[in-house]
Enzyme design. Sequence first.
Site, PDB file in Angstrom:
ATOM      1  N   GLU A  25       0.870  -1.172   0.000  1.00 18.19           N
ATOM      2  CA  GLU A  25       0.000   0.000   0.000  1.00 18.19           C
ATOM      3  C   GLU A  25       0.905   1.220   0.000  1.00 18.19           C
ATOM      4  OE1 GLU A  25      -3.062  -0.076  -0.547  1.00 18.19           O
ATOM      5  OE2 GLU A  25      -3.398  -2.219  -0.306  1.00 18.19           O
ATOM      6  N   CYS A  52      -1.917   9.396   2.412  1.00 10.40           N
ATOM      7  CA  CYS A  52      -1.525   8.820   1.120  1.00 10.40           C
ATOM      8  C   CYS A  52      -2.552   9.066   0.034  1.00 10.40           C
ATOM      9  CB  CYS A  52      -1.259   7.324   1.272  1.00 10.40           C
ATOM     10  SG  CYS A  52      -2.681   6.368   1.839  1.00 10.40           S
TER      11      CYS A  52
END
Length: 495
Positions: free
Chosen positions: A214, A248
Amino acid sequence: MTQLAPVDQARLAALRDLVTSGITRDLDWRRSRLSALRAMVLEHEEALTEAVREDVGKPHLEVRLTELSFVVQEIDLLLANLARWTAPRRVGLPVTHLPGSAHVQLQPKGVVLVIGPWNYPVQLLLTPLAGVLAAGNTAVVKPSDLTPRVAALLAELLPRYLGADTVEVVVGGVPETTALLQERFDHIFFTGSPRVGRIVMRAAAEHLTPVTLELGGKSPTFVDGTVDPDLAARRIVWGKFTNAGQTCVAPDYVLVTRDARDALLEALAGAVEDFFGADPSRSDDLGRIVNADHHRRLVELVESSGGHVVLGGDHDVDDRHYLAPTVVVDVPLDAPLMSDEIFGPVLPVIGVSDAAEAVGIINGRERPLALYVFSEDRATRELFETRTISGGLAHGAPLIHLAVPGLPFGGVGESGMGRYLGRASIEELSHHRSVLNKPLAPDTLAAVYPPYPAWKRSAVRALMAPLRRGRQAREVPASVLTGVGLVTRLLRGRP
């Protein structure tokens, strides 16, 4: 405090032995561990909140909304659907394989290494851990060394609530992480930068260990003149400056049509003032940069942007690494500010002629983790849906697609690989074993045993005929039934 430095082989073996013993296959075991993790978060809400606030500098309410409640909701979702999501999935057999049955069985993989980041040090460690436990695995977890208070607290709490036979916590920095990556795990779940993701993947390749990466990237936002600029700006400001931009999936830059540019810039300034006041440095609701190194990096990006700062720009490293919500315009596409993920409260706004130009800019870069589109035009929305590739796509709002049950979260290409959250976590962290049950009698496979006389060749041609004609597999044409008839006669001793 539980710590492996260097890695204790006996403890790793014990974690793997628990899985191979079959204990973790039991759904009650999984429920008990998920419930214990839930209790840990709720019973230590204050301590976890304060640890995150001290380490990262985000407001208390942000910690509860984006970290603790997120974890609890994910656990509740897994508990509510555990039996259904882990049940064997039946698969139909072709006529030629009957009688028999088949199904896909989800098995625990074993010991999963979870490496967490610093920006959401509770959510992005415990949410993957919940998926690990729901899939029946044990875990070694590695909190970020940039959040030492959170790491120390989790190292104390996790073994106490989950048991030392279920989870091992490793604290430390690069040497400890390097030592961990030299070990053989059954899956590695990493959240962090693409640079470190490559290191993790290279290490995993030594043991052929599957990975979930991720990562991040420059998540673009598109805005055109069909939307209310004030509403779009409020959502962009909220999504960008939550956790001081250290998210993110935060909007990394905005591509706005030139006819809507000035109105959007004015609305962005108004939204920042509405949210954080005329002097954001005095706001208790604006987070801070995690440390001096990241603060210096961001300041240098602004100063070398080649654009014009139209909002914010002021900073004070002594005020807990404060950097004001900043908007920069006229940034060249090849500037450092547009090269790597910003990961801070700096928002480049770039004018484009139309949606097609924006799509061209996006497609000329690495595939992002998220893409946000603000347009009321249906054709424009469809353009982004059909002509771009990203981990996620959201129309009209940033960030919140992560909190939708049923939507898996993950990147593509440079922004990562693999999916998790909800059912996707269980499927990602389980081995999907194919199981076929074929009775020995009647022996229908006798039709394919040698020798191969003419009647068997005829039967095979009959079975292949619908395939040559391009018929769908779900059809049962007469030629197949003829082949089955031949097999039946064989079994009866009349070929």
